[in-house]
Scaffold this active site. Structure first.
Site, PDB file in Angstrom:
ATOM      1  CG  ASP A 167      -1.829  -1.236   1.220  1.00  0.00           C
ATOM      2  OD1 ASP A 167      -2.247  -1.679   0.142  1.00  0.00           O
ATOM      3  OD2 ASP A 167      -2.057  -1.782   2.318  1.00  0.00           O
ATOM      4  CE  LYS A 221       2.322  -2.598  -4.353  1.00  0.00           C
ATOM      5  NZ  LYS A 221       2.018  -2.263  -2.968  1.00  0.00           N
ATOM      6  N   GLY A 270      -4.720  -4.484  -3.440  1.00  0.00           N
ATOM      7  CA  GLY A 270      -5.719  -3.436  -3.633  1.00  0.00           C
ATOM      8  C   GLY A 270      -4.970  -2.228  -4.136  1.00  0.00           C
ATOM      9  CG  HIS A 271      -2.565  -2.362  -6.884  1.00  0.00           C
ATOM     10  ND1 HIS A 271      -1.836  -3.054  -7.800  1.00  0.00           N
ATOM     11  CD2 HIS A 271      -2.098  -2.746  -5.674  1.00  0.00           C
ATOM     12  CE1 HIS A 271      -0.950  -3.837  -7.176  1.00  0.00           C
ATOM     13  NE2 HIS A 271      -1.105  -3.660  -5.882  1.00  0.00           N
ATOM     14  CB  THR A 291      -6.409 -10.765   1.928  1.00  0.00           C
ATOM     15  OG1 THR A 291      -5.864 -11.792   1.102  1.00  0.00           O
ATOM     16  CG2 THR A 291      -5.387  -9.647   2.064  1.00  0.00           C
ATOM     17  CD  GLN A 346       0.530  -9.108  -2.643  1.00  0.00           C
ATOM     18  OE1 GLN A 346       1.094  -9.775  -3.486  1.00  0.00           O
ATOM     19  NE2 GLN A 346      -0.719  -8.719  -2.776  1.00  0.00           N
ATOM     20  NE  ARG A 377      -3.933   0.238   3.506  1.00  0.00           N
ATOM     21  CZ  ARG A 377      -4.159   0.991   2.427  1.00  0.00           C
ATOM     22  NH1 ARG A 377      -3.811   2.263   2.400  1.00  0.00           N
ATOM     23  NH2 ARG A 377      -4.739   0.472   1.362  1.00  0.00           N
TER      24      ARG A 377
END
Ligand code: GDP
Ligand code: IMO
Ligand code: MG
Length: 426
Positions: free
Chosen positions: A13, A16, A40-41, A128, A222, A303
């Site tokens: 996270d 990227k 998750g992008h 996840t 990741q 997070r």
């Protein structure tokens, strides 16, 4: 022509997707090389926010061929749902290519993920629950089913039926509810139909494209410290997000790679369990999470935040042979009086050399901090180096001095254009 790798340098996270979207402007192909829908992008273009899990972040450009490489584990229902959502929003996915060599995720993988997490009791990894670990385990055990199998539909469905039946024997022995084998076979028959036009021999296709002058961007999911070999094992994912994984997961050899961009947030976050030397708690932690909107794209989990750690970045430079770093989300720290950067670790009062090879040790290190005065100014409008406050330049120099590589891109906001590109980098 170039093959560029984009790799996360922390625990994921880092932003990227935003940097991949930025670089995709000058690339012909964007290739995911590992992981699956655990990623998750997020890409923000004007008022539009796209949350991607499997589809490569280059999909938003019509000149880019998005490719799901051989190293990815593919959950077909998620892939098709994502394609539908993108197409409803006017983003064509017709050109999306899926490697025949990519392994498929099946419902039993998700069940196994949940069972293993439950069995770990208090020491859960915090996965996840997408079935990523069990799917890679089947690949390594040589009982996986690859995307290319759908080319012989009958054989594919026989394999699915056999694997589902074998897994039911395992679930029965564990006292778990059984899978509906016929329903799975029926659904995978439909998925196979839909997958067929997207299938491709990605390795040859990408090499041919490169030979014809194409520019290839390899998109990591990741990050370095979630890497199965180089991360904080066992609190890691089950693939190699590091740059070596980009070769294995796309079919390019190391000498094809021309640039390796490490993405680092100006602070650090981690989702799930595991050691985290610079972790923050209390009000400061809440401020970082609130301002940085640090909630998982995939699971919605909060997070865990912490300060920037250049001991980690130095190690990331080593294991990925990074050529440069993109430092994102500096704007999140706009209002902080002081920005702390961890430049060294101590164990039992003695300095440690480098990043420890033991997660237990990492959990016990004390951080040595270098404090940078806050800039107390909004960075979002900055577009060139001369717009950046002196304190930000000090922070960038500190990162460069400790990592030995240049900071080529600075993130100053979530949108595509919210960047400062330095020193002629593209
Ligand atoms: P990824 O998994 O590494 O692609 O990162 P995510 O997309 O999961 O999380 C990064 C989040 O930060 C996303 O919501 C991005 O839109 C956002 N983001 C990326 N770069 C910046 C930046 O420079 N500033 C701010 N404020 N947000 C950013
Ligand atoms: P992106 O690509 C952050 C974490 C999970 C868990 C561990 C193992 O968006 O940066 P898994 O389901 O992979 O077996 O979970 O890895 N994790 C991530 N954390 N960003 C991600 O992806 C992640 N993908 C997996 O939270 O701790
Ligand atoms: Mg993410």
């Amino acid at each position: 022509m170039p093959v560029t790798v984009v790799v996360g340098t922390q625990w994921g996270d880092e932003g990227k997707a935003k940097i991949i979207d930025l670089l995709a402007g000058t690339h012909s192909h964007v290739v995911r090389y590992q992981g699956g829908h655990n990623a998750g992008h997020t890409v923000v273009v004007g008022a539009e926010r796209y949350a991607l899990q499997l589809v490569p972040s280059g999909v938003l450009y019509s000149h880019v061929t998005p490719v799901i490489g051989n190293g990815v584990v593919v959950d077909l229902p998620t892939l098709f749902a994502e394609i539908d959502t993108l197409e409803q929003r006017g983003v064509s996915c017709a050109g999306l290519r899926v490697s025949t060599l990519a392994h498929l995720i099946f419902p039993w993988h998700q069940r196994h993920d949940a069972i293993s997490e439950a069995l770990r009791g208090e020491s859960k990894l915090g996965t996840t629950l997408k079935g990523i670990g069990p799917a890679y385990a089947d690949k390594v055990k040589r009982i996986g089913v690859r995307a290319g199998e759908v080319r012989d539909r009958e054989r594919f469905l026989t394999m699915v039926k056999e694997r589902a039946t074998q897994e039911n024997a395992v679930f029965a022995s564990l006292g778990e509810p059984l899978l509906d084998v016929d329903d799975i076979v029926k659904r995978y028959d439909e998925y196979a139909e839909r997958l067929t036009p997207h299938l491709c021999d990605s390795v040859n296709m990408l090499h041919d494209a490169l030979a014809k002058g194409g520019a290839i961007l390899l998109e990591g999911a990741q990050a370095t410290f979630l890497d199965i070999d180089h991360g904080t094992y066992p609190y890691v994912t089950s693939s190699n997000p590091t740059a070596g994984g980009a070769c294995a997961g796309s079919g390019f050899g190391p000498r094809d790679i021309t640039r390796v961009v490490g993405i680092a947030k100006a602070y650090t976050t981690r989702v799930g369990a595991g050691p985290f030397p610079t972790e923050l708690h209390g009000d400061l932690a809440d401020r970082v999470v609130d301002i940085g909107r640090e909630f998982g794209t995939v699971t919605g989990r909060r997070r865990r935040p912490g300060w920037l750690d250049v001991v980690m970045l130095r190690h990331a430079v080593r294991v990925n042979s990074l050529t440069d770093i993109a430092l994102t989300k500096l704007d999140v720290l706009d209002d902080f009086d002081t920005v702390r950067v961890c430049t060294g670790y101590r164990l039992n009062g003695k300095p440690l050399d480098g990043f420890p090879d033991d997660a237990e040790v990492l959990a016990r290190v004390e951080c040595v901090y270098h404090d940078v005065p806050g800039w107390k100014r909004e960075l979002r409008g900055c577009r060139s180096e001369s717009d950046l406050p002196r304190q930000v330049l000090t922070l960038l120099s500190l990162v460069e001095q400790h990592t030995g590589v240049p900071v080529s891109v600075v993130g100053v906001g979530p949108e595509r254009d919210d960047v400062v590109v330095r020193g002629g980098a593209k």
